[in-house]
Scaffold this active site. Structure first.
Site, PDB file in Angstrom:
ATOM      1  N   ARG A 152       0.835  -1.076   0.097  1.00 52.63           N
ATOM      2  CA  ARG A 152      -0.020   0.017  -0.042  1.00 52.63           C
ATOM      3  C   ARG A 152       0.827   1.204  -0.086  1.00 52.63           C
ATOM      4  O   ARG A 152       2.084   1.289   0.495  1.00 52.63           O
ATOM      5  CB  ARG A 152      -0.794  -0.028   1.313  1.00 52.63           C
ATOM      6  CG  ARG A 152      -1.796  -1.112   1.564  1.00 52.63           C
ATOM      7  CD  ARG A 152      -2.524  -1.072   2.827  1.00 52.63           C
ATOM      8  NE  ARG A 152      -3.739  -2.144   2.736  1.00 52.63           N
ATOM      9  CZ  ARG A 152      -3.427  -3.293   3.383  1.00 52.63           C
ATOM     10  NH1 ARG A 152      -2.189  -3.485   4.042  1.00 52.63           N
ATOM     11  NH2 ARG A 152      -4.233  -4.190   3.483  1.00 52.63           N
ATOM     12  N   LYS A 176      -2.179  -2.328   8.021  1.00 53.46           N
ATOM     13  CA  LYS A 176      -3.215  -1.636   8.696  1.00 53.46           C
ATOM     14  C   LYS A 176      -3.459  -2.215  10.088  1.00 53.46           C
ATOM     15  O   LYS A 176      -3.136  -3.124  10.466  1.00 53.46           O
ATOM     16  CB  LYS A 176      -4.688  -2.026   8.030  1.00 53.46           C
ATOM     17  CG  LYS A 176      -4.902  -1.226   6.608  1.00 53.46           C
ATOM     18  CD  LYS A 176      -6.218  -1.587   6.116  1.00 53.46           C
ATOM     19  CE  LYS A 176      -6.402  -0.738   4.911  1.00 53.46           C
ATOM     20  NZ  LYS A 176      -7.878  -0.878   4.241  1.00 53.46           N
ATOM     21  N   HIS A 241      -2.618   2.242  -5.806  1.00 56.22           N
ATOM     22  CA  HIS A 241      -3.105   1.029  -5.738  1.00 56.22           C
ATOM     23  C   HIS A 241      -3.549   0.307  -6.688  1.00 56.22           C
ATOM     24  O   HIS A 241      -3.507  -1.122  -6.522  1.00 56.22           O
ATOM     25  CB  HIS A 241      -4.697   1.523  -4.725  1.00 56.22           C
ATOM     26  CG  HIS A 241      -4.922   0.247  -3.549  1.00 56.22           C
ATOM     27  ND1 HIS A 241      -4.181   0.403  -2.413  1.00 56.22           N
ATOM     28  CD2 HIS A 241      -5.805  -0.447  -3.674  1.00 56.22           C
ATOM     29  CE1 HIS A 241      -4.452  -0.576  -1.522  1.00 56.22           C
ATOM     30  NE2 HIS A 241      -5.718  -1.214  -2.306  1.00 56.22           N
ATOM     31  N   ARG A 244      -0.853  -2.413  -6.811  1.00 56.97           N
ATOM     32  CA  ARG A 244      -1.126  -3.472  -5.633  1.00 56.97           C
ATOM     33  C   ARG A 244      -2.251  -4.640  -6.328  1.00 56.97           C
ATOM     34  O   ARG A 244      -1.910  -5.634  -6.171  1.00 56.97           O
ATOM     35  CB  ARG A 244      -1.561  -2.779  -4.528  1.00 56.97           C
ATOM     36  CG  ARG A 244      -1.947  -3.879  -3.576  1.00 56.97           C
ATOM     37  CD  ARG A 244      -2.618  -2.971  -2.332  1.00 56.97           C
ATOM     38  NE  ARG A 244      -3.157  -3.774  -1.140  1.00 56.97           N
ATOM     39  CZ  ARG A 244      -2.460  -4.561   0.009  1.00 56.97           C
ATOM     40  NH1 ARG A 244      -1.188  -4.433  -0.162  1.00 56.97           N
ATOM     41  NH2 ARG A 244      -3.310  -5.119   0.694  1.00 56.97           N
ATOM     42  N   HIS A 267      -4.059  -9.136   3.871  1.00 58.78           N
ATOM     43  CA  HIS A 267      -5.381  -9.065   4.079  1.00 58.78           C
ATOM     44  C   HIS A 267      -6.056  -9.899   5.485  1.00 58.78           C
ATOM     45  O   HIS A 267      -5.568 -10.931   5.390  1.00 58.78           O
ATOM     46  CB  HIS A 267      -6.498  -9.616   2.845  1.00 58.78           C
ATOM     47  CG  HIS A 267      -6.400  -8.782   1.841  1.00 58.78           C
ATOM     48  ND1 HIS A 267      -6.581  -8.940   0.480  1.00 58.78           N
ATOM     49  CD2 HIS A 267      -5.912  -7.301   1.641  1.00 58.78           C
ATOM     50  CE1 HIS A 267      -6.423  -8.050  -0.303  1.00 58.78           C
ATOM     51  NE2 HIS A 267      -6.278  -7.230   0.480  1.00 58.78           N
ATOM     52  N   TYR A 276     -10.013 -11.024  -6.477  1.00 61.95           N
ATOM     53  CA  TYR A 276      -9.096 -11.071  -7.516  1.00 61.95           C
ATOM     54  C   TYR A 276      -9.115 -12.264  -8.248  1.00 61.95           C
ATOM     55  O   TYR A 276      -8.833 -12.470  -9.331  1.00 61.95           O
ATOM     56  CB  TYR A 276      -7.609 -11.063  -7.000  1.00 61.95           C
ATOM     57  CG  TYR A 276      -7.391  -9.758  -6.333  1.00 61.95           C
ATOM     58  CD1 TYR A 276      -7.240  -8.494  -7.048  1.00 61.95           C
ATOM     59  CD2 TYR A 276      -7.052  -9.653  -4.856  1.00 61.95           C
ATOM     60  CE1 TYR A 276      -6.727  -7.472  -6.681  1.00 61.95           C
ATOM     61  CE2 TYR A 276      -7.012  -8.250  -4.383  1.00 61.95           C
ATOM     62  CZ  TYR A 276      -6.667  -7.248  -5.378  1.00 61.95           C
ATOM     63  OH  TYR A 276      -6.259  -6.192  -4.573  1.00 61.95           O
TER      64      TYR A 276
END
Length: 304
Positions: A152, A176, A241, A244, A267, A276
């Site tokens: 990110r 995150k 992004h 990514r 994730h 994806y």
């Protein structure tokens, strides 16, 4: 409790839960907008509004106004999620006895497939920097890490020199919720970083610096990417992004398993990564539709 006091208390709770500053600010903005509306509906000043004055009818009126203003379902769902989190917190703390959001359903939001770049487009961007110059060498590092490791942009700009193990080909990333993960870096990225640091000749701990010698920002990375896109005459908007997304898509195209891609991306939920697989499926259908002479008669068995 006054509404303003509840906002401060809730922000403290979010910080304690390691929510990102961006998330905390976004929630505060959405909740502040709602409380200003509620005060207006009740005919009083916002600073005098109490949270126990909020009922389901005020919430529905707020959502109705947002709909009339043409706000997207996704944005409405985000604002409602902020309200839901706040009132759930206030009920759990015993500040409220009744949750005014409990009977309100979130609007259904169709999930959009992420945009990605094809391999030749990525290759063009990877060869767009002038690595004989310091800033060009830095830009090459940016591209190699965004695409080669799927970072990110916030993770990229927060990297320090010590975050990289160049000999081991690994990078330590703070993602995150301040959760740390370790991801591999390519040989191209490793050489790009070595070249850039050799040209730097300073002791700043930050990996990526601007022309003034201070840490690069998210916005600066976006401007750099815009410049590279213009340089290669790529006729589409590209944001960090998307690199990514391209990283994940190309991994799955190459045979990587979903769990590994999930771990590489950082994730928490596999469902975040599964999108994806839909993307690669849609792309295969597109390629088939353009290439096969009888493709116009194709029927997706999952759509029957």
């Amino acid at each position: 409790m006054l509404a303003d006091e509840s906002l401060s208390l809730f922000a403290g709770y979010q910080h304690a839960q390691n929510r990102s500053e961006h998330t905390v600010i976004a929630y505060q903005n959405d909740l502040g907008q709602f409380f200003r509306f509620a005060a207006q509906e009740l005919g009083q000043e916002p600073e005098n509004l109490r949270v126990d004055q909020i009922d389901v009818y005020i919430v529905r009126s707020f959502l109705g106004i947002l709909t009339d203003q043409g706000l997207s379902r996704k944005s409405m769902a985000r604002k409602l999620a902020a309200l839901r989190s706040l009132f759930k917190f206030l009920c759990r703390e015993g500040i409220l006895q009744m949750n005014p959001i409990q009977r309100i359903a979130s609007p259904k939001v169709g999930r959009k497939l992420p945009h990605f770049l094809y391999l030749d487009q990525v290759e063009g961007l990877l060869h767009a920097s002038d690595c004989t110059r310091l800033l060009g060498a830095r830009d090459q590092v940016i591209m190699e890490l965004l695409y080669g490791s799927g970072l990110r942009v916030s993770e990229l700009v927060s990297l320090n020199r010590e975050s990289l193990d160049l000999d081991g080909g690994l990078i330590r990333v703070l993602g995150k919720g301040n959760k740390e993960r370790v991801v591999p870096i390519t040989n191209f990225a490793r050489e790009a970083v070595k070249h850039y640091l050799e040209m730097r000749r300073d002791n700043n701990e930050a990996l990526l610096l601007n022309y003034q010698g201070t840490r690069l920002t998210d916005r600066s990375v976006r401007r750099i990417l815009d410049k590279l896109v213009t340089r290669v005459s790529l006729e589409r908007h590209v944001n960090p992004h998307m690199l990514r997304h391209s990283f994940a898509t190309h991994l799955l195209d190459g045979g990587a398993d979903l769990r590994s891609v999930q771990e590489l991306l950082g994730h928490q939920k596999l469902t975040s990564t599964q999108i994806y697989t839909h993307l690669t499926r849609e792309r295969l259908k597109e390629v088939y539709g353009k290439s096969h002479p009888r493709a116009k008669t194709m029927i997706d068995p999952l759509e029957k």
